[in-house]
Design a protein around this motif. Structure first.
Motif, PDB file in Angstrom:
ATOM      1  N   GLU A   1      78.544  19.482  74.968  1.00 17.19           N
ATOM      2  CA  GLU A   1      79.101  18.513  74.510  1.00 17.19           C
ATOM      3  C   GLU A   1      77.950  17.579  73.557  1.00 17.19           C
TER       4      GLU A   1
ATOM      5  N   THR B   1      82.098  16.065  70.321  1.00 15.28           N
ATOM      6  CA  THR B   1      82.121  17.308  69.900  1.00 15.28           C
ATOM      7  C   THR B   1      81.631  18.297  70.671  1.00 15.28           C
TER       8      THR B   1
ATOM      9  N   VAL C   1      78.221  23.247  65.034  1.00 13.90           N
ATOM     10  CA  VAL C   1      78.000  21.919  64.437  1.00 13.90           C
ATOM     11  C   VAL C   1      76.721  21.959  63.422  1.00 13.90           C
TER      12      VAL C   1
ATOM     13  N   ARG D   1      74.949  16.571  61.977  1.00 12.32           N
ATOM     14  CA  ARG D   1      75.967  15.891  63.079  1.00 12.32           C
ATOM     15  C   ARG D   1      75.102  15.683  64.224  1.00 12.32           C
TER      16      ARG D   1
END
Length: 585
Positions: free
Chosen positions: A208, A214, A244, A248
């Motif tokens: 995570e 996310t 990802v 990000r």
């Protein structure tokens, strides 16, 4: 493998020493090599005489790049403090040592570099004296020259001894990898690097991104430049992420085990260094590789509440640094005492909280946490970094024993109080008790119930007959006696009143399951409807209302709503010609 971070004043030879020990170039940027000054974090590794591998995180020494230095030192368990023999103890020597002390780094060495240019003796003595009063305590001090190679074998041996002293890593712990670099590799996507201090990562694991929750997959792992299927702590690791974008994730983020950490933007801490009252209202908190602005609210002589500009995956016992960017100095070290502190809304709450914090030391203590919080989920404590061994009272809930006993007494009192307020209701709805006791779940109310109380139909009941008041219970007994021989001869309303069963009393008995109420105010005993179906099934089919009334020995006032109820339940079916037949026998 183990990891050590360099520290020390600018241009005292940290990168040169790492280059001499590893044969690798730690300065990654052309600008760094052009200027001969480290700006950002560098990395290298080597094998020691014992065969063990040590990886270095090389940090910048210039005061303008102290935030970068903090990002490199924060997650690393040991330090190599570098002081030049020809320049001696300097401002960033002191500041970097203050950072290590603030972080509680207890394992380290001092390398006195450029021993070929000046007598290292005075600097060795000064460095040993400066370090002795910090968390590092008594350390080995090794004179060395990266140019001539003098002292390098002794430094390698000292590094071996330092590695042997380090505590064994916890490899079955949740992962919290503080990101110190993030970049894109063509054909692979986003890659992050960091120091894995605990736990293990495997290719295919779900992790995570703590900043926003996310969830992403580990596409690949590299340790010391070699692809691995699994990497265990302690290690420098590069993680290729699937799912990802590069934008990000950034330095200061963390990859964590899903559901293994909470995210805190309000923490209570103990501060070492400057008195809390003298701290600026706004400073920078450096923890792991993150640097976050915080607002400081003093709560005691050395304790404070910090409000973070963004939430971080913090644990009880974490060490961090408060730095005042305006004055460019380390304002204090921080030990996290509570990552989910209570609000300070009431008058006197801050003073009371300061007293509580005075007794905390930042060590995870499940018994103490449960006592202070009174009621807490075991999973929440685990996410705070507090190991749990006690069994929950129900579900995932842990409760302080004294508080649980107090709640049990309160429940008995509330049942009695509710009975006085609502004498005709058969007990207290569990939801009402949950609200009155201030509990988060109904299951906790049910777990509190002890004899002679019991849970029935979503209520906590007591008393001789399902919690009904004695007069109502006696009236129901009277009706039962009247209907015993002729169960379908339901009494008229005035007769019910004579028995003591007005509308409110009847409603209470119906809720308690002791009476059945049909349309038109018809009241029968439980089981009468089923008994009527059995009687009607014995009639020639189909049958008329009149035949049903006679078979049941009752009146039209009772038979009509009774048959309508049976129709509604699908026991009987109404046919043309106003006759019925029994469907379910």
């Amino acid at each position: 493998m183990w990891v050590v971070a360099t520290a020390g004043h600018v241009d005292h030879g940290k990168s040169t020493l790492v280059r001499a020990l590893t044969g690798m170039e730690p300065d990654r940027w052309a600008e760094e090599r052009r200027r001969g000054m480290t700006i950002d974090l560098g990395f290298g590794w080597t094998s020691l005489p014992s065969g063990a591998t040590v990886a270095f995180v090389d940090v910048p020494g210039h005061e303008r790049f102290v935030p970068n230095m903090l990002a490199g030192v924060g997650p690393v368990p040991a330090a190599l403090l570098v002081v030049a023999a020809d320049e001696g103890w300097m401002p960033q020597s002191a500041e970097h040592l203050a950072v290590l002390d603030a972080l509680g780094v207890a394992y380290g060495l001092v390398a006195v570099t450029r021993a070929d240019l000046a007598d290292p003796g005075p600097v060795v003595a000064r460095a040993r004296a400066e370090v002795a009063g910090t968390s590092l305590g008594s350390v080995e001090v090794v004179p060395v020259s990266a140019v001539t190679g003098a002292g390098l074998p002794a430094l390698r041996a000292a590094l071996d001894r330092l590695g042997a002293r380090l505590p064994a890593p916890v490899v079955d712990a949740p992962v919290r990898l503080w990101v110190d670099r993030c970049f894109t590799v063509r054909g692979s996507g986003t890659v992050v690097t960091g120091t894995l201090g605990a736990g293990r990562l495997r290719v295919g694991d779900e992790v995570e991104v703590a900043a926003d929750g996310t969830r992403v997959r580990v596409r690949g792992l590299h340790r010391l430049g070699v692809a691995r299927d699994e990497v265990s702590a302690v290690a420098r690791v590069a993680v290729n992420l699937r799912g990802v974008a590069r934008e990000r994730v950034a330095r200061g983020d963390a990859l964590v085990t899903p559901d293994g950490f909470g995210r805190s933007d309000l923490v209570d801490v103990r501060v070492s260094g400057e008195p809390v009252a003298d701290l600026p209202g706004s400073v920078m908190l450096h923890v792991g590789s993150a640097a976050v602005p915080v607002r400081v609210r003093p709560l005691g002589a050395d304790t404070a509440r910090l409000r973070l500009a963004r939430p971080l995956p913090l644990l009880v016992g974490d060490r961090a640094v408060l730095r005042d960017p305006g004055r460019r100095l380390v304002a204090g070290g921080v030990t996290v005492l509570d990552v989910a502190p209570p609000p300070l809304a009431r008058r006197g709450a801050a003073v009371a909280r300061a007293r509580v914090l005075a007794g905390l030391d930042g060590r995870a203590d499940a018994v103490g946490e449960v006592r202070r919080r009174r009621l807490v989920r075991a999973s929440d404590l685990v996410r705070m970094g507090v190991p749990v061994t006690a069994a929950p009272v129900v579900g995932d809930w842990l409760v302080d024993p004294e508080h649980w006993a107090w709640l049990g007494a309160r429940l008995v009192a509330e049942v009695s109080r509710y009975g006085g307020e609502h004498p005709l209701e058969p007990g207290v709805p569990v939801e009402v008790l949950r609200q009155r006791l201030g509990l988060p779940e109904r299951s906790l109310v049910e777990a509190l119930v002890r004899a002679p109380l019991r849970v029935r139909g979503g209520r906590v009941v007591a008393g001789p007959v399902a919690g009904l008041p004695e007069p109502v219970a006696r009236a129901v007994d009277g009706l039962r006696a009247q209907l015993r021989s002729r169960p379908f001869r339901a009494p008229e309303a005035d007769r019910l009143v004579e028995l003591g069963l007005g509308p409110r009393e009847v409603a209470a008995a119906v809720r308690a399951g002791l009476l059945v109420r049909l349309a038109g105010g018809v009241v029968l005993l439980p089981g009468a409807v089923e008994e009527a179906a059995a009687v009607l099934a014995g009639l020639p089919q189909p049958f008329t209302l009149s035949a049903a009334r006679q078979a049941l020995d009752t009146t039209r006032r009772v038979a009509v709503p009774l048959l309508e109820l049976l129709d509604g339940r699908g026991v009987t079916r109404r046919l043309p010609g106003d006759v019925r037949t029994v469907v379910a026998r």
